[in-house]
Design a protein around this motif. Structure first.
Motif, PDB file in Angstrom:
ATOM      1  N   ARG A  89      33.862  52.618  37.796  1.00 56.30           N
ATOM      2  CA  ARG A  89      34.883  51.750  38.665  1.00 56.30           C
ATOM      3  C   ARG A  89      34.074  51.011  39.447  1.00 56.30           C
ATOM      4  O   ARG A  89      33.940  49.740  40.104  1.00 56.30           O
ATOM      5  CB  ARG A  89      36.264  52.822  39.956  1.00 56.30           C
ATOM      6  CG  ARG A  89      37.151  52.180  39.885  1.00 56.30           C
ATOM      7  CD  ARG A  89      37.928  52.912  41.368  1.00 56.30           C
ATOM      8  NE  ARG A  89      38.139  53.264  41.732  1.00 56.30           N
ATOM      9  CZ  ARG A  89      38.183  52.321  42.755  1.00 56.30           C
ATOM     10  NH1 ARG A  89      38.289  51.614  42.804  1.00 56.30           N
ATOM     11  NH2 ARG A  89      37.250  52.306  44.237  1.00 56.30           N
ATOM     12  N   ARG A 174      39.631  41.764  38.819  1.00 51.21           N
ATOM     13  CA  ARG A 174      39.359  43.328  39.405  1.00 51.21           C
ATOM     14  C   ARG A 174      40.982  43.641  38.377  1.00 51.21           C
ATOM     15  O   ARG A 174      40.764  44.668  38.227  1.00 51.21           O
ATOM     16  CB  ARG A 174      40.250  42.617  40.541  1.00 51.21           C
ATOM     17  CG  ARG A 174      39.016  42.508  41.904  1.00 51.21           C
ATOM     18  CD  ARG A 174      39.476  43.324  43.292  1.00 51.21           C
ATOM     19  NE  ARG A 174      38.258  43.055  44.028  1.00 51.21           N
ATOM     20  CZ  ARG A 174      38.544  41.456  44.749  1.00 51.21           C
ATOM     21  NH1 ARG A 174      39.359  41.021  45.048  1.00 51.21           N
ATOM     22  NH2 ARG A 174      37.129  41.494  45.518  1.00 51.21           N
ATOM     23  N   LEU A 180      40.253  47.544  31.526  1.00 53.06           N
ATOM     24  CA  LEU A 180      39.368  48.340  31.310  1.00 53.06           C
ATOM     25  C   LEU A 180      39.045  49.736  31.798  1.00 53.06           C
ATOM     26  O   LEU A 180      39.473  50.217  30.343  1.00 53.06           O
ATOM     27  CB  LEU A 180      38.097  47.205  31.272  1.00 53.06           C
ATOM     28  CG  LEU A 180      37.812  46.167  30.249  1.00 53.06           C
ATOM     29  CD1 LEU A 180      36.698  45.634  30.664  1.00 53.06           C
ATOM     30  CD2 LEU A 180      37.770  46.129  29.452  1.00 53.06           C
ATOM     31  N   ASP A 182      41.318  51.775  32.654  1.00 53.79           N
ATOM     32  CA  ASP A 182      42.622  52.791  32.260  1.00 53.79           C
ATOM     33  C   ASP A 182      42.187  52.814  30.802  1.00 53.79           C
ATOM     34  O   ASP A 182      42.300  53.864  30.129  1.00 53.79           O
ATOM     35  CB  ASP A 182      43.928  52.032  32.503  1.00 53.79           C
ATOM     36  CG  ASP A 182      44.921  51.877  34.116  1.00 53.79           C
ATOM     37  OD1 ASP A 182      44.022  52.723  34.226  1.00 53.79           O
ATOM     38  OD2 ASP A 182      45.625  51.251  34.026  1.00 53.79           O
ATOM     39  N   LEU A 184      39.266  52.559  29.410  1.00 45.50           N
ATOM     40  CA  LEU A 184      38.563  53.399  29.208  1.00 45.50           C
ATOM     41  C   LEU A 184      39.144  55.472  29.600  1.00 45.50           C
ATOM     42  O   LEU A 184      38.341  56.891  28.636  1.00 45.50           O
ATOM     43  CB  LEU A 184      37.217  53.105  30.148  1.00 45.50           C
ATOM     44  CG  LEU A 184      35.984  52.613  29.477  1.00 45.50           C
ATOM     45  CD1 LEU A 184      35.946  51.547  30.681  1.00 45.50           C
ATOM     46  CD2 LEU A 184      35.370  53.050  28.223  1.00 45.50           C
TER      47      LEU A 184
END
Lengths: 192, 192
Positions: A89, A174, A180, A182, A184
Motif C-alpha cells: 500500500r 490514488r 488495484l 482491493d 490484490l
DNA sequence: TCCATAAGGTGAGTCCGACTCCGTTTAGGT
DNA sequence: ACCTAAACGGAGTCGGACTCACCTTATGGA
C-alpha cells in the motif's frame, strides 16, 4: 572497458552541470527543452553536451536514472519495515506521489514501463523482482492473492502513472491504486 | 461554418487516400512515418497533404478518430445485451483486444487518455459517460461498487493500454483488467 | 617547475524533416 | 466552349538535432 581512466576534473564538472541543467528543465515541465538551451544553462557549448551524451534522448535517460533507482529500492526498504500488504500500500502511494513531483518526472516512469530502451531493462528487472518478493510474502501470509507476478503489477503501475492530465489526476491515481490493492487482496483468481 | 460547400470530388478522393495511407503506415507500426512518405503512398504531394491537414499531428488524430468512435459506442451497445458486470467485463477485454490490433493503434488510446488535445475531449467525455451509466447500473444492481466514476475508470484503462511492450503484454493486460474488475466487484470503499 | 600530450571544449556548419507559397491545373457550373 | 474558384505540385524556407576540424587545458612524468 568499464574502467577507461577516471574522467578529467573539468569533464566531470561539466557532465554534472549538464545533468543538473537538464533535470531543472524537466522538473519545470519543459520536457522538450532544446539541447542548445540545456547546454547554455549548464554554461557549456553543444559540442560538450554531445561529448558526454550520444543523443538528446541519452541525456534524458541519464537524468531519470537516479530518480528511478530510488524508486527501485523502495519496495525492499518498505518490506523491511511493514507487513507485505501495508508495504505494498505504501509503495503504491509513494509511486503516485513521486510521479506528482512534476509532470516531467512522470514521463520518466512512463518511459521505464513503455520503452524498449535497454537502459531501463535493468531498472525494470530489479523493480519487478522487488515487487515479486513483496507479493510472494503477502501470498505466503495469506493477505494477497498469489497469481499476479511482480512484472505484471509493474505494468499496471506504469499505466497508473501514465495518466498525467488535468487537475484531478492525483486523486484519481490514488483511487486507482486503491482499486488495484482491493483486487490484490481479493482471494481467488477467476478466469480473466 | 460547418457546411462550407461539399468538397470537390478530387479533393475528397485525395483526402481519403491520405487517411488510408496514414492508417496503413501506423498499423505497420511505423508511427513516425514521414509526411513525405505518407503523401507519396497516397499518390499526392506534400502540399496537398497540408491542404487537408494543418499538421502531421492533425492527420494522425483524424486517423485515430474512427477507431476511437467505434470504441466509444461499445459500452452502450454491450449494456443493451448483458447485465452490467458482464458488460463491463466484455468491454474491458474488447478494449485490450482493440489495442492489440497493432502497436500503432494502442498509441491512439494512449493519446486519448493522455493528450490535452481538444479533439479527443469529446470522445473522452462520451466514453466517460458511457462508463458511468454502466457503473451506475452495476451499482444499482448491487454487483459493482459505487464510488468509482466513469472518467476515473477510463483513466485506469488508458493506463492498461499504454503498456505495449514485449511479447507478454497482451496476457498481462488481460490479467490487469481482471484485477480492476475484482476491485470493482469488491463492495465497500476503504480509505485509499 | 615545466613540457608533452591526450582528453576535453568549442561553435559554425551540415543534415533532415516539418511546413509554406505561389504558379499551374482542373472540376464543375453556365 | 469558357470561366473561375478550388485544388494540386514541389521547390524552397525554417528550425532543431547533431558533427567535425581546430583550439584549450588538465595532468603526469622528467
Amino acid at each position: 572497458m568499464p574502467s577507461s581512466r577516471p574522467l578529467r576534473a573539468d569533464a566531470r564538472r561539466n557532465r554534472e552541470a549538464l545533468l543538473s541543467a537538464a533535470r531543472r528543465a524537466f522538473l519545470d515541465g519543459d520536457t522538450d527543452a532544446h539541447v542548445e538551451d540545456i547546454a547554455r544553462r549548464a554554461g557549456v557549448a553543444v559540442g560538450t553536451l554531445y561529448r558526454h551524451f550520444a543523443t538528446r534522448e541519452a541525456l534524458i535517460e541519464e537524468v531519470y536514472r537516479k530518480e528511478v533507482d530510488d524508486l527501485c529500492a523502495a519496495p525492499g526498504d518498505l518490506m523491511d519495515q511493514y507487513p507485505p500488504e501495508e508495504a505494498l500500500r505504501r509503495f503504491l502511494l509513494l509511486l503516485v506521489d513521486h510521479a506528482a513531483v512534476g509532470k516531467g518526472m512522470s514521463v520518466a516512469l512512463e518511459s521505464i514501463m513503455a520503452t524498449d530502451s535497454p537502459v531501463f531493462e535493468d531498472a525494470r528487472t530489479r523493480m519487478g523482482e522487488a515487487l515479486t518478493r513483496l507479493l510472494d510474502a503477502g501470498s505466503a501470509a495469506g493477505t494477497l492473492r498469489g497469481d499476479i507476478t511482480g512484472p505484471t503489477l509493474l505494468r499496471a503501475l506504469g499505466g497508473v502513472c501514465a495518466m498525467r492530465v488535468s487537475e484531478g489526476w492525483l486523486d484519481e491515481a490514488r483511487q486507482i491504486t486503491g482499486l488495484l490493492l482491493d483486487g490484490l487482496r481479493h482471494g481467488a483468481p477467476r478466469e480473466s
